[in-house]
Design a protein around this motif. Structure first.
Motif, PDB file in Angstrom:
ATOM      1  N   ALA A 123      -2.458   6.428 -11.377  1.00  0.00           N
ATOM      2  CA  ALA A 123      -3.483   7.286 -11.992  1.00  0.00           C
ATOM      3  C   ALA A 123      -3.268   8.731 -11.537  1.00  0.00           C
ATOM      4  O   ALA A 123      -3.389   9.673 -12.320  1.00  0.00           O
ATOM      5  CB  ALA A 123      -4.872   6.792 -11.603  1.00  0.00           C
ATOM      6  N   CYS A 124      -2.937   8.906 -10.256  1.00  0.00           N
ATOM      7  CA  CYS A 124      -2.643  10.254  -9.732  1.00  0.00           C
ATOM      8  C   CYS A 124      -1.433  10.840 -10.449  1.00  0.00           C
ATOM      9  O   CYS A 124      -1.439  12.002 -10.857  1.00  0.00           O
ATOM     10  CB  CYS A 124      -2.336  10.194  -8.243  1.00  0.00           C
ATOM     11  SG  CYS A 124      -3.784  10.266  -7.218  1.00  0.00           S
ATOM     12  N   ALA A 125      -0.382  10.035 -10.577  1.00  0.00           N
ATOM     13  CA  ALA A 125       0.850  10.525 -11.209  1.00  0.00           C
ATOM     14  C   ALA A 125       0.565  10.886 -12.677  1.00  0.00           C
ATOM     15  O   ALA A 125       0.990  11.938 -13.164  1.00  0.00           O
ATOM     16  CB  ALA A 125       1.938   9.458 -11.116  1.00  0.00           C
ATOM     17  N   MET A 181       6.068  13.336  -6.360  1.00  0.00           N
ATOM     18  CA  MET A 181       5.059  13.521  -5.309  1.00  0.00           C
ATOM     19  C   MET A 181       4.611  14.980  -5.239  1.00  0.00           C
ATOM     20  O   MET A 181       3.423  15.266  -5.065  1.00  0.00           O
ATOM     21  CB  MET A 181       5.647  13.107  -3.958  1.00  0.00           C
ATOM     22  CG  MET A 181       5.752  11.618  -3.770  1.00  0.00           C
ATOM     23  SD  MET A 181       6.269  11.245  -2.091  1.00  0.00           S
ATOM     24  CE  MET A 181       6.982   9.623  -2.311  1.00  0.00           C
ATOM     25  N   GLU A 182       5.558  15.890  -5.362  1.00  0.00           N
ATOM     26  CA  GLU A 182       5.214  17.316  -5.293  1.00  0.00           C
ATOM     27  C   GLU A 182       4.299  17.698  -6.452  1.00  0.00           C
ATOM     28  O   GLU A 182       3.300  18.370  -6.268  1.00  0.00           O
ATOM     29  CB  GLU A 182       6.492  18.186  -5.353  1.00  0.00           C
ATOM     30  CG  GLU A 182       7.383  18.014  -4.152  1.00  0.00           C
ATOM     31  CD  GLU A 182       6.642  18.257  -2.843  1.00  0.00           C
ATOM     32  OE1 GLU A 182       6.264  17.256  -2.181  1.00  0.00           O
ATOM     33  OE2 GLU A 182       6.418  19.413  -2.504  1.00  0.00           O
ATOM     34  N   ILE A 225       0.893  -1.173   0.000  1.00  0.00           N
ATOM     35  CA  ILE A 225       0.000   0.000   0.000  1.00  0.00           C
ATOM     36  C   ILE A 225       0.925   1.215   0.000  1.00  0.00           C
ATOM     37  O   ILE A 225       1.735   1.398   0.911  1.00  0.00           O
ATOM     38  CB  ILE A 225      -0.936  -0.004   1.238  1.00  0.00           C
ATOM     39  CG1 ILE A 225      -1.760  -1.308   1.286  1.00  0.00           C
ATOM     40  CG2 ILE A 225      -1.856   1.222   1.208  1.00  0.00           C
ATOM     41  CD1 ILE A 225      -2.679  -1.567   0.108  1.00  0.00           C
ATOM     42  N   LYS A 226       0.800   2.020  -1.046  1.00  0.00           N
ATOM     43  CA  LYS A 226       1.852   2.990  -1.368  1.00  0.00           C
ATOM     44  C   LYS A 226       1.826   4.263  -0.532  1.00  0.00           C
ATOM     45  O   LYS A 226       0.754   4.768  -0.198  1.00  0.00           O
ATOM     46  CB  LYS A 226       1.724   3.427  -2.836  1.00  0.00           C
ATOM     47  CG  LYS A 226       1.729   2.309  -3.835  1.00  0.00           C
ATOM     48  CD  LYS A 226       3.067   1.618  -3.864  1.00  0.00           C
ATOM     49  CE  LYS A 226       3.083   0.450  -4.839  1.00  0.00           C
ATOM     50  NZ  LYS A 226       4.284  -0.346  -4.707  1.00  0.00           N
ATOM     51  N   TYR A 227       3.018   4.775  -0.298  1.00  0.00           N
ATOM     52  CA  TYR A 227       3.209   6.148   0.172  1.00  0.00           C
ATOM     53  C   TYR A 227       3.418   6.983  -1.085  1.00  0.00           C
ATOM     54  O   TYR A 227       4.306   6.705  -1.888  1.00  0.00           O
ATOM     55  CB  TYR A 227       4.434   6.162   1.087  1.00  0.00           C
ATOM     56  CG  TYR A 227       5.248   7.432   1.103  1.00  0.00           C
ATOM     57  CD1 TYR A 227       4.666   8.669   1.381  1.00  0.00           C
ATOM     58  CD2 TYR A 227       6.622   7.387   0.875  1.00  0.00           C
ATOM     59  CE1 TYR A 227       5.447   9.821   1.409  1.00  0.00           C
ATOM     60  CE2 TYR A 227       7.406   8.527   0.913  1.00  0.00           C
ATOM     61  CZ  TYR A 227       6.806   9.747   1.172  1.00  0.00           C
ATOM     62  OH  TYR A 227       7.571  10.870   1.206  1.00  0.00           O
ATOM     63  N   TRP A 228       2.591   7.983  -1.280  1.00  0.00           N
ATOM     64  CA  TRP A 228       2.779   8.898  -2.424  1.00  0.00           C
ATOM     65  C   TRP A 228       2.192  10.248  -2.027  1.00  0.00           C
ATOM     66  O   TRP A 228       0.989  10.381  -1.860  1.00  0.00           O
ATOM     67  CB  TRP A 228       2.096   8.355  -3.692  1.00  0.00           C
ATOM     68  CG  TRP A 228       2.528   9.100  -4.933  1.00  0.00           C
ATOM     69  CD1 TRP A 228       1.786  10.006  -5.653  1.00  0.00           C
ATOM     70  CD2 TRP A 228       3.800   9.012  -5.586  1.00  0.00           C
ATOM     71  NE1 TRP A 228       2.527  10.487  -6.693  1.00  0.00           N
ATOM     72  CE2 TRP A 228       3.763   9.893  -6.686  1.00  0.00           C
ATOM     73  CE3 TRP A 228       4.973   8.294  -5.344  1.00  0.00           C
ATOM     74  CZ2 TRP A 228       4.842  10.075  -7.556  1.00  0.00           C
ATOM     75  CZ3 TRP A 228       6.047   8.459  -6.201  1.00  0.00           C
ATOM     76  CH2 TRP A 228       5.969   9.344  -7.292  1.00  0.00           C
ATOM     77  N   SER A 251      12.307  11.930 -10.124  1.00  0.00           N
ATOM     78  CA  SER A 251      12.474  11.298  -8.812  1.00  0.00           C
ATOM     79  C   SER A 251      11.124  11.224  -8.102  1.00  0.00           C
ATOM     80  O   SER A 251      10.209  12.002  -8.399  1.00  0.00           O
ATOM     81  CB  SER A 251      13.439  12.122  -7.969  1.00  0.00           C
ATOM     82  OG  SER A 251      12.829  13.351  -7.617  1.00  0.00           O
ATOM     83  N   SER A 252      11.019  10.313  -7.117  1.00  0.00           N
ATOM     84  CA  SER A 252       9.749  10.220  -6.393  1.00  0.00           C
ATOM     85  C   SER A 252       9.476  11.518  -5.642  1.00  0.00           C
ATOM     86  O   SER A 252       8.328  11.948  -5.532  1.00  0.00           O
ATOM     87  CB  SER A 252       9.709   9.011  -5.470  1.00  0.00           C
ATOM     88  OG  SER A 252      10.944   8.706  -4.945  1.00  0.00           O
TER      89      SER A 252
END
Ligand code: PMV
Length: 331
Positions: free
Chosen positions: A244-246, A195-196, A19-22, A190-191
């Motif tokens: 999907a968010c990314a 994320m930002e 379950i991801k941290y994003w 980069s992640s």
């Protein structure tokens, strides 16, 4: 290894989030917008030798090459302040046993090993059974996924308190995580930047945050019941939402490649044939497949035959970070 009285050597395994941290709720302090749940894995990881040297400059090498890494410098500064070691330089030699490919979580094992080694070299009290919250916070500053590598097996990282919890030991559930490697070389975004951008521009970010706690709860319950089907289903759901968010960010973040989609499709086909295989992906093009050991060979054979898949590697649940040697007269 550097000769000196105040040193420690630590080994840590990588971890992959089910379950991801994003997304971050506080960029400066690297606080996550969501909790996460992962498996710490063997045999890939990092081994880090850390020495505090009076009056010296900081030095950091990774796989033998000198580095200037802002995340590492930030972590060193934090621990210097906490342990009162401003007059000391950090000499760090880190070796990653993770193949050099994108999105394979080497920063998590690297930061966990570095944080714990700096802690022990400073003579700060450490217990494997009760990891100090301050150490978890320091490691989190380096990388938001890294604290999870301090514990072995199935681990949750709580959003609000940034606390760690082991749900099951590595030895309690015999599973495989296969990695279908689809490209070599560093990832494009980069992640941290991804994320930002997602938080700032994706119209789906709010829904990601709101729907996340239910995924964590379902995954936790599935792990406690050892229900691979339920765990795999919610893991795929979390992965799909993260990507999907990314993808809906501006400009879009497309971590998947064409081959990644072919692997995902193949995993779905295997499942339709009754093979227990579920896929996850991080901020890179590789696909990781969760399965039981009995199905491993068939899945490897199927995925290796796909165009663009370079290799399929096998990982299994592993132990948390381990202090190999430690000696300090500092605190
Ligand atoms: O810890 P970071 O900043 O490298 O972010 C990790 C993000 C993901 O790997 C995509 C998800 C996760 O929870 O590990």
């Amino acid at each position: 290894m550097e000769l000196g009285k105040n040193y420690a050597e630590v080994k840590a395994g990588i971890n992959i989030a089910l379950i991801k941290y994003w997304g971050k709720r506080d960029t400066l302090n690297n606080l996550p917008a969501v909790g996460s749940l992962s498996i710490t894995l063997a045999p890939w990881g990092s081994t880090t030798r850390f020495t505090w040297v009076a009056g010296a400059q900081h030095r950091f090498s990774l796989n033998g090459a000198e580095q200037n890494d802002t995340k590492v410098l930030k972590l060193i500064k934090e621990i210097q302040t906490y342990a009162g070691l401003n007059e000391y330089g950090a000499h760090i030699e880190s070796v990653n046993t993770v193949p050099t490919a994108a999105g394979l979580a080497s920063s998590a094992s690297g930061m966990a090993a570095l944080g714990l080694a700096s802690w022990c070299a400073a003579g700060l009290p450490y217990s494997k059974t009760q990891i100090p919250q301050k150490l978890i916070d320091l490691v989190r500053i380096g990388s938001g996924s890294a604290p999870r590598s301090l514990l072995g097996g199935f681990v949750t990282f709580d959003r609000d308190g940034c606390t760690l919890r082991q749900l099951r030991k590595a030895s309690e559930w015999s599973l495989c995580l296969l990695v279908a490697v689809v490209s070599k070389g560093p990832k494009e975004v980069s992640s941290r930047l991804g994320m930002e951008r997602t938080r700032d521009t994706s119209p789906y970010f709010k829904a990601w945050i709101e729907s996340h706690p239910a995924d964590l709860q379902q995954a936790e319950e599935a792990i406690l019941r050892k229900d691979l089907e339920a765990l795999g289903e919610v893991m795929e759901h979390s992965t799909a939402k993260m990507h999907a968010c990314a993808w809906s960010s501006r400009p879009p973040l497309l971590y998947l490649k064409g081959t990644s989609l072919n692997v995902l499709e193949s995993v779905h086909q295997l499942r339709a044939q009754g093979i227990g295989a579920w896929a996850t992906m991080d901020a890179g093009p590789h696909v990781k497949i969760l399965c039981e050991p009995k199905d491993q060979n068939l899945i490897i054979k199927t995925l290796t035959a796909l165009d663009g898949v370079l290799e399929v590697l096998t990982l299994t649940p592993g132990e948390g970070a381990e202090v190999l040697t430690s000696c300090s007269s500092l605190t």
